[in-house]
Design an enzyme around this catalytic site. Structure first.
Site, PDB file in Angstrom:
ATOM      1  N   ARG A  69      30.721 156.380 -41.025  1.00 23.49           N
ATOM      2  CA  ARG A  69      31.858 156.174 -40.130  1.00 23.49           C
ATOM      3  C   ARG A  69      33.126 156.665 -40.834  1.00 23.49           C
ATOM      4  O   ARG A  69      33.430 156.202 -41.940  1.00 23.49           O
ATOM      5  CB  ARG A  69      31.982 154.684 -39.787  1.00 23.49           C
ATOM      6  CG  ARG A  69      33.182 154.348 -38.929  1.00 23.49           C
ATOM      7  CD  ARG A  69      33.186 152.870 -38.529  1.00 23.49           C
ATOM      8  NE  ARG A  69      34.304 152.545 -37.669  1.00 23.49           N
ATOM      9  CZ  ARG A  69      35.354 151.814 -38.032  1.00 23.49           C
ATOM     10  NH1 ARG A  69      35.432 151.299 -39.255  1.00 23.49           N
ATOM     11  NH2 ARG A  69      36.334 151.587 -37.184  1.00 23.49           N
TER      12      ARG A  69
ATOM     13  N   HIS B 150      42.793 155.786 -36.231  1.00 24.07           N
ATOM     14  CA  HIS B 150      42.657 154.689 -37.191  1.00 24.07           C
ATOM     15  C   HIS B 150      44.036 154.455 -37.831  1.00 24.07           C
ATOM     16  O   HIS B 150      44.332 154.936 -38.919  1.00 24.07           O
ATOM     17  CB  HIS B 150      41.599 155.030 -38.249  1.00 24.07           C
ATOM     18  CG  HIS B 150      41.093 153.837 -39.019  1.00 24.07           C
ATOM     19  ND1 HIS B 150      39.765 153.461 -39.025  1.00 24.07           N
ATOM     20  CD2 HIS B 150      41.721 152.939 -39.787  1.00 24.07           C
ATOM     21  CE1 HIS B 150      39.610 152.380 -39.782  1.00 24.07           C
ATOM     22  NE2 HIS B 150      40.786 152.039 -40.261  1.00 24.07           N
TER      23      HIS B 150
ATOM     24  N   GLU C 153      40.784 148.660 -34.106  1.00 17.60           N
ATOM     25  CA  GLU C 153      41.609 147.440 -34.113  1.00 17.60           C
ATOM     26  C   GLU C 153      42.990 147.618 -33.465  1.00 17.60           C
ATOM     27  O   GLU C 153      44.023 147.351 -34.096  1.00 17.60           O
ATOM     28  CB  GLU C 153      41.777 146.930 -35.547  1.00 17.60           C
ATOM     29  CG  GLU C 153      40.456 146.590 -36.218  1.00 17.60           C
ATOM     30  CD  GLU C 153      40.587 146.177 -37.683  1.00 17.60           C
ATOM     31  OE1 GLU C 153      41.686 146.333 -38.255  1.00 17.60           O
ATOM     32  OE2 GLU C 153      39.598 145.692 -38.250  1.00 17.60           O
TER      33      GLU C 153
ATOM     34  N   ASN D 197      34.507 144.628 -36.481  1.00 12.90           N
ATOM     35  CA  ASN D 197      34.906 144.610 -37.891  1.00 12.90           C
ATOM     36  C   ASN D 197      35.005 143.153 -38.313  1.00 12.90           C
ATOM     37  O   ASN D 197      35.907 142.436 -37.888  1.00 12.90           O
ATOM     38  CB  ASN D 197      36.272 145.276 -38.076  1.00 12.90           C
ATOM     39  CG  ASN D 197      36.263 146.744 -37.670  1.00 12.90           C
ATOM     40  OD1 ASN D 197      35.203 147.338 -37.459  1.00 12.90           O
ATOM     41  ND2 ASN D 197      37.440 147.335 -37.557  1.00 12.90           N
TER      42      ASN D 197
ATOM     43  N   TYR E  46      35.017 140.181 -41.381  1.00 12.51           N
ATOM     44  CA  TYR E  46      35.144 139.841 -42.804  1.00 12.51           C
ATOM     45  C   TYR E  46      34.956 138.346 -43.073  1.00 12.51           C
ATOM     46  O   TYR E  46      34.217 137.947 -43.929  1.00 12.51           O
ATOM     47  CB  TYR E  46      36.503 140.320 -43.344  1.00 12.51           C
ATOM     48  CG  TYR E  46      36.575 141.840 -43.377  1.00 12.51           C
ATOM     49  CD1 TYR E  46      36.063 142.554 -44.447  1.00 12.51           C
ATOM     50  CD2 TYR E  46      37.113 142.556 -42.312  1.00 12.51           C
ATOM     51  CE1 TYR E  46      36.076 143.939 -44.470  1.00 12.51           C
ATOM     52  CE2 TYR E  46      37.135 143.951 -42.325  1.00 12.51           C
ATOM     53  CZ  TYR E  46      36.618 144.634 -43.408  1.00 12.51           C
ATOM     54  OH  TYR E  46      36.621 146.001 -43.419  1.00 12.51           O
TER      55      TYR E  46
ATOM     56  N   GLU F 244      32.557 147.394 -39.445  1.00 14.52           N
ATOM     57  CA  GLU F 244      33.074 147.119 -40.791  1.00 14.52           C
ATOM     58  C   GLU F 244      32.579 145.763 -41.252  1.00 14.52           C
ATOM     59  O   GLU F 244      32.572 144.806 -40.462  1.00 14.52           O
ATOM     60  CB  GLU F 244      34.622 147.084 -40.824  1.00 14.52           C
ATOM     61  CG  GLU F 244      35.268 148.434 -40.675  1.00 14.52           C
ATOM     62  CD  GLU F 244      36.793 148.377 -40.745  1.00 14.52           C
ATOM     63  OE1 GLU F 244      37.352 147.426 -41.351  1.00 14.52           O
ATOM     64  OE2 GLU F 244      37.428 149.302 -40.204  1.00 14.52           O
TER      65      GLU F 244
END
Ligand SMILES: *[C@@H]1O[C@H](CO)[C@@H](O)[C@H](O)[C@H]1NC(C)=O
Ligand SMILES: *[C@@H]1O[C@H](CO)[C@@H](O)[C@H](O)[C@H]1NC(C)=O
Ligand SMILES: *[C@@H]1O[C@H](CO)[C@@H](O)[C@H](O)[C@H]1NC(C)=O
Ligand SMILES: *[C@@H]1O[C@H](CO)[C@@H](O)[C@H](O)[C@H]1NC(C)=O
Length: 538
Positions: A145, A191, A237, A372, A374, A446
């Protein structure tokens, strides 16, 4: 320094700065070093200093995951569906370098980092892409990616200003090199960074007329690369791009009621224009290219499980509101054609309206949702405006918390990554998306953890544990029948972090800045390779 990582936030805080700096023309770099800890990060630091989680907890958690990874219960590579992507990711503004080479125009982020040579050169991926593709091949991934830099292919952002042949060739070469090595290109169109000229001349995404330029840029990409690129992410995002740039106002919050400030109106205009941009190019792709090129087009959002701070109905409602304000804000229009009702109610006139045609264009405009992920956070009801923005939205009357009312955290604290590890949060988020949007196609676009506080970044066992635990959570969701098509570790190489430069060591490949930017596989890279190439990890 103990530092709770708010990853997604950090990665774009400076995007934020970029935009306002253009207005303020101040020395952002200095500001960034000083006050740009996100307020929520400060909050977390305070929470952490009083929490009892320490080294013992981290080490035990790692060990037990690593033991599990070595056991036969850990899901093998071959238990994933056929064609499942195992990849790694990067973005153009975080690795390319060559900012002034090959006819590239400046992006908004170039202004912010003009004084930082490491930002200008980065890891020289622009010059060394061939070698980097070999690294990816060696890693055993079947997909990669990355993002295309708008200002590298169209320097001032407009077709009128001209297309940069050298920029076009760079991505042609990169894509061909990947395909020649059996690596599927998974391409992000926007991005965070975009042409500086568009910011200066029309105000960037505040101006609806940017949609036309974004469409021209995207059409050029579909025409040029669409014969080979089958996975397009329109943008990464967008909700964070809007939030930090505007509502958070760089952490310069006034005490004024949010509803009366400019940034708290602009945030919704910017996201509105981003969504129209997404839908416009998605429609273009679907009507003109998709039947012939047979690709997919989707969007990537920042994901978290939001868990109520307490069992009080107020907190339960607050968590639900923040879910609508953060994820529904983007996904409801894309699936149902309009913003969530609760947003209309609480944001009022500041929330723009879609026309009937726009609603039709938005609905069904995403083939997949990129996630994404985390870590996760608690959410507390907070009717007053506070100084804790981060991913919070003042209009949602809710704030995120690291600790809940009982002082517990979501998952364990990893002292090396300076972050919480909560794979259940990924699993739960996947279930939420699956239920709400009726089993959509999903990619984990991500997932990763820094090596912040670690003597030797090559010895990143904590990252192996993190990634393995999230692969395990992904597999659990697939076992439940979810349509998850891929997992991309963040990041393939050390990426330039918009707040921390290279101190986070996010890469599976470590970059040695003292030795001609040598790429060195970390322990996790070696583990990932073993896992992916079925070279018996067990
Ligand atoms: C897992 O297996 C590898 C080699 O197969 C070994 O080096 C490592 O120590 C094992 N880890 C644990 C926690 O058992
Ligand atoms: C928006 O862009 C148009 C050009 O397309 C320009 O004429 C107009 O001034 C811009 N608006 C703002 C507020 O910058
Ligand atoms: C909100 O602010 C008002 C007035 O400053 C204060 O009385 C009230 O306790 C605050 N509420 C919360 C939940 O902090
Ligand atoms: C792996 O996933 C299973 C569910 O399939 C879960 O029960 C288990 O706790 C997970 N293990 C780890 C270490 O996360």
């Amino acid at each position: 320094m103990e530092k709770m990582e708010i990853l997604s936030s950090l990665r774009i805080t400076k995007t934020v700065l970029a935009i306002l700096s253009l207005v303020l023309l101040s020395n952002i770099r200095v500001q960034a070093q000083g006050i740009l800890l996100l307020p929520s990060e400060k909050q977390s630091q305070r929470d952490l200093s009083t929490s009892k989680i320490g080294e013992g907890a981290t080490t035990n958690a790692h060990d037990s995951i690593l033991k599990f990874v070595n056991s036969s219960s850990f899901p093998n590579r071959e238990t994933f569906p056929r064609g499942f992507f195992f990849g790694a990711g990067t973005s153009a503004p975080q690795i390319e370098g060559g900012s002034h080479e090959g006819g590239r125009g400046l992006g908004i982020l170039d202004v912010v980092y003009s004084g930082d040579n490491k930002y200008v050169t980065k890891i020289e991926h622009y010059q060394r892409y061939k070698e980097d593709v070999q690294r990816l091949k060696h890693l055993g991934v079947n997909s990669y990616r990355f993002s295309i830099s708008w200002n590298r292919v169209i320097p001032d952002g407009t077709l009128k200003g001209g297309v940069n042949k050298e920029g076009i060739e760079f991505y042609n070469n990169l894509i061909n090199e990947l395909l020649n090595n059996d690596i599927e290109p998974f391409v992000t169109i926007l991005h965070f960074d975009y042409p500086l000229a568009l910011q200066q001349n029309i105000g960037g995404f505040l101006n609806r007329s940017i949609v036309k330029h974004f469409k021209d840029y995207s059409e050029l990409l579909f025409k040029t690369y669409g014969d080979r690129v089958k996975y397009w992410t329109t943008m990464n995002e967008p909700e964070l791009q809007a939030m930090y740039n505007y509502m958070d106002n760089l952490g310069h919050l006034s005490t004024e009621d949010c509803a009366t400030t400019k940034v708290c109106t602009e945030v919704y205009t910017v996201l509105h224009n981003l969504l129209i941009s997404h839908a416009t190019i998605s429609k273009l792709y679907k009507s003109k290219f998709q039947t012939v090129q047979e690709g997919e087009i989707g969007i990537a959002i920042s994901a978290k499980s939001f868990v109520p701070y307490s069992s009080k109905p107020q907190d339960v409602d607050a968590a639900q509101r923040l879910i609508e304000f953060q994820f529904g804000w983007v996904l409801e229009p894309l699936f149902k054609g309009d913003y969530p009702k609760i947003m209309r109610k609480l944001v009022g006139k500041r929330l723009p309206e879609f026309t009937k045609n726009e609603k039709e264009m938005l609905k069904g405009s995403t083939d997949f949702i990129g996630i994404n992920y985390y870590f996760s956070l608690f959410v507390r009801h907070e009717p007053n405006r506070t100084k804790i923005p981060a991913s919070d939205n003042f209009d949602a009357l809710a704030v995120t918390e690291v600790l809940n009312v009982e002082g517990n955290t979501l998952g364990y604290y990893d002292q090396y990554g300076c972050s919480y590890v909560y794979p259940e949060g990924l699993y739960n988020f996947l279930l939420y998306i699956n239920k709400k949007y009726k089993n959509p196609r999903i990619y984990i676009t991500e997932n990763g953890i820094p090596s912040f506080n670690i003597p030797n970044p090559l010895k990143d066992e904590h990252r192996t544990a993190y990634i393995a635990a999230h692969i395990n959570a992904t597999k659990a969701a697939i076992n439940d029948g979810l349509n998850v098509g891929g997992y991309f570790a963040w990041a393939a190489f050390d990426t330039y972090d918009f707040d921390d430069g290279y101190s986070k060591h996010m890469g599976l490949y470590h970059i040695n800045f003292d030795d001609s930017l040598k790429r060195i596989p970390t322990k996790t890279a070696k583990w990932y390779k073993k896992y992916l190439t079925l070279d018996s990890v067990h």
